[in-house]
Design a protein around this motif. Structure first.
Motif, short mmCIF file in Angstrom:
data_model
loop_
_atom_site.label_atom_id
_atom_site.label_comp_id
_atom_site.label_asym_id
_atom_site.label_seq_id
_atom_site.Cartn_x
_atom_site.Cartn_y
_atom_site.Cartn_z
N GLN A 40 -10.76 -26.92 -1.21
CA GLN A 40 -11.22 -26.90 0.18
C GLN A 40 -10.82 -28.18 0.91
O GLN A 40 -10.66 -29.24 0.30
N ASN A 41 -10.61 -28.06 2.21
CA ASN A 41 -10.25 -29.22 3.02
C ASN A 41 -11.51 -29.98 3.43
O ASN A 41 -12.63 -29.63 3.02
N ASN A 42 -11.36 -31.00 4.27
CA ASN A 42 -12.50 -31.83 4.70
C ASN A 42 -13.56 -31.06 5.48
O ASN A 42 -14.71 -31.47 5.54
N GLU A 43 -13.16 -29.96 6.09
CA GLU A 43 -14.11 -29.13 6.84
C GLU A 43 -14.78 -28.08 5.95
O GLU A 43 -15.57 -27.27 6.44
N GLY A 44 -14.42 -28.04 4.68
CA GLY A 44 -15.02 -27.06 3.76
C GLY A 44 -14.30 -25.72 3.77
O GLY A 44 -14.84 -24.73 3.26
N ASP A 45 -13.10 -25.67 4.33
CA ASP A 45 -12.33 -24.42 4.41
C ASP A 45 -11.28 -24.34 3.31
O ASP A 45 -10.71 -25.36 2.90
N ILE A 46 -11.01 -23.14 2.91
CA ILE A 46 -9.89 -22.84 2.03
C ILE A 46 -8.79 -22.28 2.92
O ILE A 46 -9.03 -21.34 3.70
N ILE A 47 -7.60 -22.83 2.81
CA ILE A 47 -6.46 -22.36 3.60
C ILE A 47 -5.35 -21.97 2.62
O ILE A 47 -4.93 -22.78 1.80
N VAL A 48 -4.91 -20.72 2.73
CA VAL A 48 -3.87 -20.21 1.83
C VAL A 48 -2.73 -19.63 2.65
O VAL A 48 -2.96 -18.84 3.58
N ASN A 49 -1.50 -20.03 2.32
CA ASN A 49 -0.31 -19.49 2.96
C ASN A 49 0.32 -18.43 2.06
O ASN A 49 0.55 -18.68 0.88
N PHE A 50 0.61 -17.29 2.64
CA PHE A 50 1.30 -16.20 1.96
C PHE A 50 2.67 -16.06 2.61
O PHE A 50 2.76 -15.95 3.84
#
Length: 126
Positions: A40-50
């Motif tokens: 997770q990033n600093n904001e608590g999000d998971i970001i995934v690129n497909f």
């Protein structure tokens, strides 16, 4: 009368056409991404690129992207994928939601041979 050579050429053409129709023209990498809390990033999000790659002979249009949960946001770099080109679909989901649900996904509707395609993010809660 068909010569033996022409007969074999005809058979090879039929087999080739059959195999071409079997081959997917939209290649997705990854189709499923497993993540942990460490991702997770600093904001608590998971970001995934497909990565969506067009391996076919015609342009592919992404008609729609439908995340299964309102907690999942998406961004598509381009709805049109030219022959031999690649575009990026980015899914963003709060880790708290993903951890609770176990997985989130989005379904893409296309005008390609694969009318519907699914990409997923799975939580590894270790």
């Amino acid at each position: 009368m068909i010569s033996l050579g022409n007969y074999f050429i005809s058979i090879l053409c039929i087999v080739f056409l059959f195999r071409v129709n079997e081959v997917s023209d939209l290649v997705i990498s990854p189709k499923v991404k497993v993540v942990t809390a460490k991702d997770q990033n600093n904001e608590g999000d998971i970001i995934v690129n497909f990565k969506l790659q067009n391996s076919g002979l015609q342009e592919i249009q992404i008609i729609s992207v439908s995340p299964h949960c309102s907690c999942t946001d998406y961004k598509l770099s381009d709805p049109r994928i030219g022959v031999g080109k690649t575009v990026t679909l980015t899914l963003t989901v709060p880790w708290a939601q993903l951890s609770s649900l176990g997985d989130v996904y989005a379904v893409l509707k296309t005008d390609s041979k694969q009318k519907f395609v699914k990409v997923s993010i799975k939580a590894d809660r270790k």
